[in-house]
Design a protein around this motif. Structure first.
Motif, PDB file in Angstrom:
ATOM      1  N   GLN A  17     -75.896  56.703  -0.685  1.00 24.19           N
ATOM      2  CA  GLN A  17     -76.035  56.534   0.744  1.00 24.19           C
ATOM      3  C   GLN A  17     -76.029  57.870   1.481  1.00 24.19           C
ATOM      4  OE1 GLN A  17     -76.776  53.597   1.662  1.00 24.19           O
ATOM      5  NE2 GLN A  17     -76.981  54.211   3.800  1.00 24.19           N
ATOM      6  N   PRO A  44     -71.873  40.195  -0.126  1.00 31.17           N
ATOM      7  CA  PRO A  44     -70.931  40.120  -1.246  1.00 31.17           C
ATOM      8  C   PRO A  44     -69.498  39.819  -0.795  1.00 31.17           C
ATOM      9  CG  PRO A  44     -72.112  42.223  -1.258  1.00 31.17           C
ATOM     10  CD  PRO A  44     -72.579  41.481  -0.075  1.00 31.17           C
ATOM     11  N   ALA A  45     -69.089  40.366   0.350  1.00 38.22           N
ATOM     12  CA  ALA A  45     -67.719  40.127   0.796  1.00 38.22           C
ATOM     13  C   ALA A  45     -67.523  38.673   1.214  1.00 38.22           C
ATOM     14  CB  ALA A  45     -67.364  41.071   1.947  1.00 38.22           C
ATOM     15  N   ARG A  75     -75.270  44.900   0.968  1.00 39.84           N
ATOM     16  CA  ARG A  75     -74.283  45.563   0.111  1.00 39.84           C
ATOM     17  C   ARG A  75     -72.843  45.272   0.511  1.00 39.84           C
ATOM     18  NH1 ARG A  75     -76.581  49.681  -3.280  1.00 39.84           N
ATOM     19  NH2 ARG A  75     -74.693  49.121  -4.383  1.00 39.84           N
ATOM     20  N   ILE A  76     -72.606  44.917   1.781  1.00 41.66           N
ATOM     21  CA  ILE A  76     -71.216  44.723   2.227  1.00 41.66           C
ATOM     22  C   ILE A  76     -70.968  43.272   2.645  1.00 41.66           C
ATOM     23  CG2 ILE A  76     -69.414  45.451   3.825  1.00 41.66           C
ATOM     24  CD1 ILE A  76     -70.174  47.753   2.106  1.00 41.66           C
ATOM     25  N   ASN A 128     -65.188  49.717   7.719  1.00 39.35           N
ATOM     26  CA  ASN A 128     -64.931  51.146   7.908  1.00 39.35           C
ATOM     27  C   ASN A 128     -65.624  51.980   6.840  1.00 39.35           C
ATOM     28  OD1 ASN A 128     -63.373  50.726  10.154  1.00 39.35           O
ATOM     29  ND2 ASN A 128     -61.417  50.920   9.096  1.00 39.35           N
ATOM     30  N   VAL A 129     -65.523  51.506   5.588  1.00 40.89           N
ATOM     31  CA  VAL A 129     -66.199  52.219   4.501  1.00 40.89           C
ATOM     32  C   VAL A 129     -67.690  52.307   4.801  1.00 40.89           C
ATOM     33  CG1 VAL A 129     -66.858  52.085   2.075  1.00 40.89           C
ATOM     34  CG2 VAL A 129     -64.502  51.609   2.743  1.00 40.89           C
ATOM     35  N   THR A 157     -64.798  37.666  -8.191  1.00 40.00           N
ATOM     36  CA  THR A 157     -63.963  37.889  -7.013  1.00 40.00           C
ATOM     37  C   THR A 157     -63.708  36.590  -6.255  1.00 40.00           C
ATOM     38  OG1 THR A 157     -65.953  38.573  -5.849  1.00 40.00           O
ATOM     39  CG2 THR A 157     -64.494  40.314  -6.591  1.00 40.00           C
ATOM     40  N   ASP A 199     -61.494  47.073   6.562  1.00 43.47           N
ATOM     41  CA  ASP A 199     -61.584  48.199   5.626  1.00 43.47           C
ATOM     42  C   ASP A 199     -62.997  48.377   5.103  1.00 43.47           C
ATOM     43  OD1 ASP A 199     -58.903  48.474   5.887  1.00 43.47           O
ATOM     44  OD2 ASP A 199     -58.405  47.368   4.062  1.00 43.47           O
ATOM     45  N   TYR A 200     -63.627  47.254   4.713  1.00 40.75           N
ATOM     46  CA  TYR A 200     -64.973  47.353   4.158  1.00 40.75           C
ATOM     47  C   TYR A 200     -65.952  47.817   5.241  1.00 40.75           C
ATOM     48  CZ  TYR A 200     -62.959  44.333   0.510  1.00 40.75           C
ATOM     49  OH  TYR A 200     -62.184  43.781  -0.464  1.00 40.75           O
ATOM     50  N   ARG A 245     -69.011  37.687  -9.358  1.00 40.79           N
ATOM     51  CA  ARG A 245     -68.415  38.499 -10.416  1.00 40.79           C
ATOM     52  C   ARG A 245     -66.904  38.331 -10.471  1.00 40.79           C
ATOM     53  NH1 ARG A 245     -71.828  43.939  -9.189  1.00 40.79           N
ATOM     54  NH2 ARG A 245     -73.826  42.922  -9.001  1.00 40.79           N
ATOM     55  N   TRP A 261     -66.291  43.908  -5.627  1.00 41.29           N
ATOM     56  CA  TRP A 261     -67.376  43.370  -6.460  1.00 41.29           C
ATOM     57  C   TRP A 261     -68.146  44.483  -7.164  1.00 41.29           C
ATOM     58  CZ3 TRP A 261     -66.979  42.983  -1.200  1.00 41.29           C
ATOM     59  CH2 TRP A 261     -67.847  43.759  -0.449  1.00 41.29           C
ATOM     60  N   LEU A 278     -73.830  53.066   6.271  1.00 43.76           N
ATOM     61  CA  LEU A 278     -74.610  51.956   5.752  1.00 43.76           C
ATOM     62  C   LEU A 278     -74.932  51.047   6.930  1.00 43.76           C
ATOM     63  CD1 LEU A 278     -75.398  51.235   2.844  1.00 43.76           C
ATOM     64  CD2 LEU A 278     -73.340  49.875   2.682  1.00 43.76           C
TER      65      LEU A 278
END
Lengths: 265, 290
Positions: free
Chosen positions: A103, B209-210, B205-206, B190-191, B287, B187-188, B285, A90, B197
């Motif tokens: 961050q 939206p996911a 932020r994660i 992990n990021v 997705t 994965d997200y 957006r 996104w 974060l």
């Protein structure tokens, strides 16, 4: 200090239900600025080792010290480039990198500076033209470049690459390998890369760490690749030292430690 | 990579020279053609159905009015939805508006509570184990079965109707949100872990939206169910509203009015569903469709 910038000592990983550990007593010292590849057959625990260094997985025994500090948990000093790029769909390419920059560097940099640094990293991986595109709109190779850009933007002490080019076609892969080589030459980043591609390991690495088959995988052998940099893939094809190094890794993987599936057959 | 992009560009002039002349700007007819191809089939279906209806309801023993009679009886309802002669004698617009207001309040309530509860269940295994069996039972209770209890508790029509909407539409929102949160790829996570974060920023932020495509699926189902529930609830509760309008028309044997109202109910339901889909597409957006 420089001799063991990243010090992996006696790392053992076992999962609760398995009798035998996945990795057993891995000892590896990596110098500052060194490019080290870890190679082995599928399932030997290469990615497990990388996850331990990244802090995403806790070792059952042993520990990892980076730049004199023992690691605990993940952090931006050990930026990971994931196998499947892991960009947030996104966000645009710019925003994906910017999120990491905001961050990790908000204390060191002002807002305008972070914007500049994001653009700088986009330029570093030659993706400025796609800054406002979303991951779904760009190719696999481009996604991986953004992934690398994002990792580098955190100013990591060590860059961890988890089979970064595995999902790409051969031409794109070669192109990205050349880019990673030039970035490594330019920034002098310490790199630990997981791969199963012998040519890739020989071309990119200062040292190749070969793991025996898992479970209970250990370091079987470490090969020094004594080829001066910058390296040119075309010139190396016929270079006897390149051929010898390649042969040594192939010999290890296919003669002494055949793929587990084939050995059973 | 650059080479592969440049090759076709370099070759382009040669190709146009040999190939057919450049396409002239498409004529109006050519541009309208794809539109006609999309609009014509449903239009034909509707015309055929109306003709069939006219034929079937045209006989002397027919129990339902044919379209011609509907138009004669209830033409005013179709052509002027905005009249207001006081009391319950209003145009359909006002009835629909009253129903939509109830839906807006009840659905907003269920969206907020549903998403919050869904996030909790999606995150905490304990909360899921504690609440999921309860929800699985409650969500199968038909909307109207809540109405008597709701009337007894609130003692007023308006809050009872809103409660029925809420209790009908909240379940798909809870369940879809929870599934969305559970399905946020490792994965997200992990990021997020690598860039450290945490806390509210991690959620904003994660996770949100996911999970957004799932959440919007839940909201879309929920808004449809709200519209189903309000019509039924209003029939029993009374007052201004499209549901009561239908019930009132039935009591005074205005079958033509009922038929017109049904069309309006269908169209509004369709618009609500499309609206939710468009909002979901904009917010995620794109997705959501990916």
């Amino acid at each position: 200090m420089t001799a063991n910038f990243l010090d992996i000592s006696d790392v053992t990983v076992s999962f609760p239900k398995a009798r035998v550990p996945v990795l057993n007593g891995i000892d590896l010292k990596i110098r500052r600025g060194e490019y080290v590849s870890v190679i082995g057959h599928s399932g030997c625990g290469k990615s497990t080792l990388l996850n331990v260094v990244a802090g995403l997985l806790e070792a059952s025994g042993g520990g990892v010290v980076l730049d004199g500090k023992e690691i605990s948990g993940p952090g931006p000093d050990r930026a990971v480039v994931f196998q499947n790029h892991s960009l947030l769909p996104w966000l645009t390419c710019y925003e994906n990198i910017r999120l990491a920059v905001d961050q990790t560097l908000s204390r060191a940099m002002g807002k305008a500076e972070r914007h500049e640094w994001t653009l700088h990293n986009l330029a570093l991986v030659r993706m400025t033209h796609a800054r406002d595109k979303r991951p779904a709109e760009i190719s696999g190779g481009m996604k991986q470049r953004i992934g690398i850009g994002r990792a580098l933007s955190m100013k990591p002490k060590v860059l961890l690459l988890d089979e970064p080019f595995g999902a790409l076609d051969a031409l794109t892969r070669a192109h990205l390998q050349d880019q990673v080589m030039s970035i490594h030459a330019e920034l002098g980043t310490t790199v630990m890369m997981i791969t199963h591609d012998v040519d890739e390991a020989v071309l990119l690495s200062d040292r190749i760490v070969m793991l025996t088959n898992g479970p209970n995988a250990r370091i079987g052998e470490i090969l020094e690749v004594e080829l001066e940099r910058p390296r040119d893939r075309l010139a190396l094809v016929a270079d006897p030292r390149f051929i010898a190094a390649r042969a040594a890794v192939l010999e290890f993987l296919h003669h002494r430690h055949t793929a587990p599936g084939l050995a059973a057959a | 990579m650059n080479a592969s992009v440049q090759t076709p560009v370099a070759a382009a002039p040669a190709v146009t020279a040999i190939g057919p002349a450049p396409m002239p700007a498409p004529s109006l007819a050519a541009r309208l053609r794809p539109l006609a191809e999309r609009v014509a089939p449903p239009l034909l279906t509707v015309l055929a159905l109306v003709a069939l209806w006219e034929f079937a309801a045209g006989g002397p023993g027919a129990t339902l009015p044919p379209p011609s009679k509907v138009w004669a009886d209830a033409g005013e309802l179709i052509t002027d939805p905005f009249f207001d002669r006081g009391g319950l004698d209003k145009g359909l617009f006002w009835h629909l508006l009253a129903s939509l207001q109830r839906v807006a309040v009840g659905f907003t309530l269920s969206a907020v509570i549903g998403i919050a509860t869904g996030l909790l269940i999606g995150t905490s295994t304990f909360a899921m184990r504690a609440l999921d069996p309860l929800f699985q039972v409650l969500r199968t209770v038909p909307p109207l079965a809540w109405l008597p209890l709701s009337l007894a508790a609130f003692r007023e029509a308006q809050p009872s109707a809103i409660f029925v909407i809420f209790i009908t539409s909240v379940w798909p929102i809870i369940i879809n949100t929870a599934v969305g949160v559970r399905n946020v790829p490792q994965d997200y996570r992990n990021v997020a872990a690598v860039i450290r974060l945490r806390g509210p920023a991690y959620w904003a932020r994660i996770i949100l939206p996911a999970a957004a495509p799932y959440i919007f699926t839940g909201l879309r189902i929920g808004v449809g169910l709200s519209w189903l529930a309000i019509i039924a609830a209003e029939m029993l509760i009374g007052g201004v509203g499209i549901g009561f309008f239908i019930w009132d028309a039935w009591n005074s044997s205005n079958l033509s009015d009922i038929i017109v109202a049904l069309f309006y109910v269908g169209i509004v339901g369709f618009v609500l569903d499309r609206l939710m889909a468009v909002v979901g597409h904009l917010v995620t957006r794109g997705t959501a469709t990916a």
